[in-house]
Design a protein around this motif. Structure first.
Motif, PDB file in Angstrom:
ATOM      1  N   SER A 294      43.682  37.955  31.364  1.00  0.00           N
ATOM      2  CA  SER A 294      42.971  39.188  31.705  1.00  0.00           C
ATOM      3  C   SER A 294      42.812  40.085  30.485  1.00  0.00           C
ATOM      4  CB  SER A 294      43.723  39.930  32.810  1.00  0.00           C
ATOM      5  OG  SER A 294      43.808  39.143  33.976  1.00  0.00           O
TER       6      SER A 294
ATOM      7  N   CYS B 133      39.126  41.044  29.203  1.00  0.00           N
ATOM      8  CA  CYS B 133      38.742  42.448  29.232  1.00  0.00           C
ATOM      9  C   CYS B 133      38.336  42.947  27.844  1.00  0.00           C
ATOM     10  CB  CYS B 133      39.894  43.293  29.779  1.00  0.00           C
ATOM     11  SG  CYS B 133      39.506  45.048  29.919  1.00  0.00           S
TER      12      CYS B 133
ATOM     13  N   SER C 176      42.846  32.482  36.014  1.00  0.00           N
ATOM     14  CA  SER C 176      41.535  32.854  36.540  1.00  0.00           C
ATOM     15  C   SER C 176      41.071  34.195  35.993  1.00  0.00           C
ATOM     16  CB  SER C 176      41.585  32.917  38.063  1.00  0.00           C
ATOM     17  OG  SER C 176      42.472  33.942  38.496  1.00  0.00           O
TER      18      SER C 176
ATOM     19  N   ASN D  93      40.656  36.770  37.474  1.00  0.00           N
ATOM     20  CA  ASN D  93      39.673  37.271  38.434  1.00  0.00           C
ATOM     21  C   ASN D  93      40.339  37.341  39.809  1.00  0.00           C
ATOM     22  OD1 ASN D  93      37.506  37.690  40.206  1.00  0.00           O
ATOM     23  ND2 ASN D  93      36.099  36.502  38.940  1.00  0.00           N
TER      24      ASN D  93
ATOM     25  N   THR E  77      39.147  37.649  42.815  1.00  0.00           N
ATOM     26  CA  THR E  77      38.519  36.868  43.881  1.00  0.00           C
ATOM     27  C   THR E  77      38.871  35.385  43.773  1.00  0.00           C
ATOM     28  OG1 THR E  77      36.475  36.635  42.584  1.00  0.00           O
ATOM     29  CG2 THR E  77      36.603  38.482  44.114  1.00  0.00           C
TER      30      THR E  77
ATOM     31  N   GLN F 297      46.867  40.611  36.638  1.00  0.00           N
ATOM     32  CA  GLN F 297      45.467  40.815  36.250  1.00  0.00           C
ATOM     33  C   GLN F 297      45.160  42.292  36.065  1.00  0.00           C
ATOM     34  OE1 GLN F 297      43.476  38.816  39.448  1.00  0.00           O
ATOM     35  NE2 GLN F 297      44.042  36.786  38.712  1.00  0.00           N
TER      36      GLN F 297
ATOM     37  N   SER G 118      28.685  36.583  42.933  1.00  0.00           N
ATOM     38  CA  SER G 118      29.983  36.011  43.263  1.00  0.00           C
ATOM     39  C   SER G 118      29.825  34.734  44.086  1.00  0.00           C
ATOM     40  CB  SER G 118      30.825  37.034  44.027  1.00  0.00           C
ATOM     41  OG  SER G 118      32.076  36.501  44.399  1.00  0.00           O
TER      42      SER G 118
ATOM     43  N   HIS H 238      31.279  31.217  42.668  1.00  0.00           N
ATOM     44  CA  HIS H 238      32.351  30.521  43.381  1.00  0.00           C
ATOM     45  C   HIS H 238      31.880  29.185  43.932  1.00  0.00           C
ATOM     46  CE1 HIS H 238      35.725  33.354  43.369  1.00  0.00           C
ATOM     47  NE2 HIS H 238      34.803  34.294  43.322  1.00  0.00           N
TER      48      HIS H 238
ATOM     49  N   ASN I  32      33.592  40.455  39.060  1.00  0.00           N
ATOM     50  CA  ASN I  32      35.033  40.366  38.814  1.00  0.00           C
ATOM     51  C   ASN I  32      35.596  41.761  39.054  1.00  0.00           C
ATOM     52  OD1 ASN I  32      37.645  40.416  37.641  1.00  0.00           O
ATOM     53  ND2 ASN I  32      37.105  38.850  36.166  1.00  0.00           N
TER      54      ASN I  32
ATOM     55  N   LEU J 157      37.741  43.402  36.207  1.00  0.00           N
ATOM     56  CA  LEU J 157      36.953  43.713  35.015  1.00  0.00           C
ATOM     57  C   LEU J 157      36.039  44.905  35.260  1.00  0.00           C
ATOM     58  CD1 LEU J 157      36.122  42.972  32.137  1.00  0.00           C
ATOM     59  CD2 LEU J 157      34.470  41.370  33.117  1.00  0.00           C
TER      60      LEU J 157
END
Length: 301
Positions: free
Chosen positions: A44, A48, A91, A93, A95, A118, A170, A174, A212, A215
């Motif tokens: 992360s 970022c 990840s 992320n 989600t 994260q 998204s 995904h 995200n 983010l």
């Protein structure tokens, strides 16, 4: 071009430091603590800081440095190629972590630890990037510091359309991720990088195309022009709805919530040819007739 070279050096330093952090934590921590905390925090942080610098180039570069969107999109593709090769399974992320939980890939405690890591990584990345901009190593950073306190929202369309855009991004991301989850990294990493680049190019003018939540929180929640609830609807609820739609379309169900397949019928994986079925039925009938004839021919007491 001097400012662009400084940004490229910054990208290399961020990836190098985060890679060293991953290797060090892998030696010192247990596999569980590394996978849930250190790996996600480092991933992360890397994501970022890289995305904030790239967003600065996107906003200031065209008129401050004379380069167009093609340079930024090329950098975005290369950065996500590097991220895919170095994140070591993180990840970065929320989600994606929630999707793993819904697919029974992780338990509640591990998922909560990943989300906390994260958030910590994104917050630390935002603070360190602001400190790096304060040094004003390039004219880009000088301009960024002047406009930082007056940044505007990344939502440049109606609220419902913005939430739909983030949810659609998204959903596509995904769906590609689920399709390629078992593919070799040499195929999966470029495909995901190309997907992110395409979605950013298409949806960037409307919402910034974050898809995200962590983010987006670090990048735009502090900017004026939209309320906190507006940001939550667009950058949290939108991506979560898109993830759930992609999971339901791909799986037909959500394993963590229910086992029944809602979209697809449960058919046998292996199909028996009709000719073989007919031959088997005829063979069963002949065997049954022979047994009957044999039983009739036996003498009765």
């Amino acid at each position: 071009m001097a400012g662009l070279n400084v940004s490229l050096t910054f990208f290399f330093l961020v990836v190098g430091v985060c890679q060293a952090l991953r290797r060090l934590s892998k030696r010192l921590l247990s596999p569980g603590a590394y996978g849930c905390l250190a790996r996600e925090l480092a991933g992360s942080l890397q994501l970022c800081m890289s995305c904030l610098e790239l967003r600065m180039l996107t906003e200031i570069g065209p008129w401050g440095g004379g380069f167009g969107p093609d340079v930024v999109l090329t950098l975005l593709f290369l950065l996500f190629m590097v991220h895919g090769a170095t994140l070591d399974g993180a990840s970065a992320n929320p989600t994606v972590s929630i999707q793993e939980f819904l697919l029974l890939g992780s338990n509640l405690a591990a998922t909560a630890a990943k989300l906390l890591a994260q958030g910590a990584g994104m917050g630390t990345g935002w603070a360190l990037t602001k400190l790096y901009w304060a040094w004003e190593l390039t004219p880009f950073h000088l301009i960024q510091n002047l406009i930082a306190s007056e940044c505007s929202s990344s939502i440049h369309t109606s609220l419902h359309h913005a939430a739909f855009v983030e949810g659609t991004c998204s959903f596509i991301f995904h769906l590609v991720l689920l399709k390629l989850c078992r593919s070799y990294p040499m195929y999966r990493v470029p495909a995901l990088a190309a997907t992110v680049t395409f979605l950013t190019y298409t949806a960037g003018p409307f919402t910034g195309a974050f898809f995200n939540p962590a983010l987006a929180t670090a990048s735009t929640f502090h900017c004026s022009g939209s309320t906190f609830w507006d940001y939550i609807q667009v950058y949290w609820l939108g991506p979560l709805a898109g993830m759930l739609a992609a999971l339901l379309l791909y799986q037909g169900n959500i394993p963590r919530l229910f086992q029944k397949n809602l979209l697809y019928s449960q058919k046998s994986k292996y199909k028996i040819p009709k000719a073989r079925v007919a031959a088997r039925v005829e063979g069963d009938e002949m065997q049954w007739k022979r047994k009957e004839e044999k039983s009739n021919s036996e003498p009765r007491a």
